[in-house]
Write an enzyme that holds these catalytic residues in place. Structure first.
Site, PDB file in Angstrom:
ATOM      1  N   PRO A   1      26.377  33.019  37.172  1.00  0.00           N
ATOM      2  CA  PRO A   1      25.503  33.559  38.224  1.00  0.00           C
ATOM      3  C   PRO A   1      24.382  34.364  37.580  1.00  0.00           C
ATOM      4  O   PRO A   1      24.637  35.253  36.765  1.00  0.00           O
ATOM      5  CB  PRO A   1      26.448  34.456  39.045  1.00  0.00           C
ATOM      6  CG  PRO A   1      27.576  34.798  38.115  1.00  0.00           C
ATOM      7  CD  PRO A   1      27.706  33.654  37.163  1.00  0.00           C
ATOM      8  N   MET A   2      23.143  34.044  37.918  1.00  0.00           N
ATOM      9  CA  MET A   2      21.993  34.727  37.318  1.00  0.00           C
ATOM     10  C   MET A   2      20.987  35.080  38.406  1.00  0.00           C
ATOM     11  O   MET A   2      20.471  34.197  39.092  1.00  0.00           O
ATOM     12  CB  MET A   2      21.352  33.832  36.251  1.00  0.00           C
ATOM     13  CG  MET A   2      22.237  33.608  35.026  1.00  0.00           C
ATOM     14  SD  MET A   2      21.530  32.453  33.822  1.00  0.00           S
ATOM     15  CE  MET A   2      21.917  30.870  34.604  1.00  0.00           C
TER      16      MET A   2
ATOM     17  N   CYS B   1      27.552  43.246  35.867  1.00  0.00           N
ATOM     18  CA  CYS B   1      26.099  43.456  35.850  1.00  0.00           C
ATOM     19  C   CYS B   1      25.778  44.910  35.514  1.00  0.00           C
ATOM     20  O   CYS B   1      26.298  45.821  36.155  1.00  0.00           O
ATOM     21  CB  CYS B   1      25.496  43.085  37.204  1.00  0.00           C
ATOM     22  SG  CYS B   1      23.706  43.264  37.252  1.00  0.00           S
TER      23      CYS B   1
ATOM     24  N   GLY C   1      28.815  34.544  27.259  1.00  0.00           N
ATOM     25  CA  GLY C   1      28.009  35.338  26.350  1.00  0.00           C
ATOM     26  C   GLY C   1      27.666  34.598  25.076  1.00  0.00           C
ATOM     27  O   GLY C   1      28.546  34.297  24.274  1.00  0.00           O
TER      28      GLY C   1
END
Length: 342
Positions: free
Chosen positions: A19-20, A102, A214
């Site tokens: 999710p970005m 986040c 990551g």
């Protein structure tokens, strides 16, 4: 409502697109689904207060063709998150994911995101409340820790509290988040990656489905992490900026079946979607901004990107521009093939 029984999300989660914010909207996800039939897709983070207090249910809109797709929620109040999860399930999402990773100031001020890593008990209560509210699977995305935490101690404790309330699947971004002193962008690059720690968590919690996130920028790297014993790999920026490199061969290489897709074919498949979007009052650039990297590293990549970037926001721009850009790519590809044949 979606028939969730036809998804095996533990399998789909072998590869997922992260999710970005501002990137993985419904148009991006539709494109990614055409590139890979199997990869699990995630929404941008949607805050529980926006849904429950703000009534912003339009944020839940998506095309059924995107499935399997998961809704990521941001929030910290268990009751509110449970309500938001219920709204997500009613909208048809196959999974509800809680954002505990986040690091942005805006997210911290709402007491959610990575700051939740400091309060495992609260996260456990939230997950328990969400699981009681919905039948679809509830998952978590987190960091290995925040600030000065001794992650060798805090991460196992965090995971154990979540497992105790029934969590079966988690995605771990293998970096700390520094809540003060680093920007969100810096938090994606500066804290060192610790894949070994995530792999040790898999050994400590063998029944917990753990995906790693990551720094993964290729299918080769994803396969190596799967071979090392992790259950899944989540890819973010590489999947967005070079989507064909990550997704065109994913069904075959990660899931063991299906033909590879090609960016040329996917562009053709996007044309009816673009025409429908424009017919509903949308703008071309809302879709094509996610397509700019389709030919990254291939002949014609520059002319493709330039044609769409310069033309998509002009008045009257429609799918003709996309066809023109594709024809230019095909010309460049033919020239490159001819040069190699000499």
């Amino acid at each position: 409502m979606t028939d969730h029984t036809r998804y095996n999300l533990h399998r789909n989660a072998r590869l997922s697109v992260a999710p970005m914010m501002d990137w993985t909207d419904r148009h991006c996800r539709y494109l990614h689904r055409l590139l890979s039939n199997e990869t699990l897709l995630y929404t941008e983070m949607v805050t529980a207060p926006a849904l429950v207090r703000g009534g912003a249910l339009h944020l839940l809109d998506f095309d059924a063709a995107e499935q399997p797709v998961a809704l990521q929620l941001g929030g910290s109040d268990p009751a509110e998150l449970a309500q938001a999860a219920r709204l997500g399930e009613e909208a048809g999402y196959a999974e509800i994911n809680l954002n505990c990773g986040c690091p942005s100031d805006r997210v911290q001020s709402g007491t959610f995101g990575a700051v939740l890593m400091k309060d495992a008990a609260l996260v456990a209560r939230a997950v328990a409340a969400m699981r009681r509210a919905v039948d679809v699977e509830v998952t978590v995305k987190c960091r290995i820790g925040v600030d000065d935490q001794n992650v060798e101690e805090t991460l196992p404790e965090f995971l154990s509290q979540l497992v105790a309330v029934g969590l079966e699947r988690i995605t771990i971004h293998a970096r700390k988040a520094w809540l003060q002193g680093l920007s969100p962008k810096e938090n994606r690059d500066i804290p060192p990656l610790d894949y070994d720690l995530v792999q040790r968590m898999k050994m400590l919690f063998p029944n917990l489905h753990i995906s790693i996130n990551g720094g993964v920028d290729s299918l080769d790297a994803a396969e190596a992490l799967l071979d090392a014993g992790l259950d899944g790999v989540m890819i973010g920026r590489a999947a967005y900026h070079q989507p064909a490199d990550i997704l065109c061969a994913a069904d075959r290489r990660i899931f063991g079946h299906g033909p590879d897709t090609t960016p040329q074919d996917v562009v053709q498949q996007m044309i009816p979607y673009i025409d429908a979007h424009l017919a509903q009052g949308g703008r071309l650039g809302q879709v094509t901004r996610h397509m700019l990297g389709l030919f990254a590293g291939q002949p014609g990549a520059r002319v493709w990107r330039r044609t769409l970037s310069e033309g998509a926001h002009k008045a009257g721009a429609d799918s003709t521009l996309v066809r023109t850009a594709l024809a230019l790519v095909q010309d460049q590809t033919a020239l490159a093939q001819a040069a190699r044949a000499v």
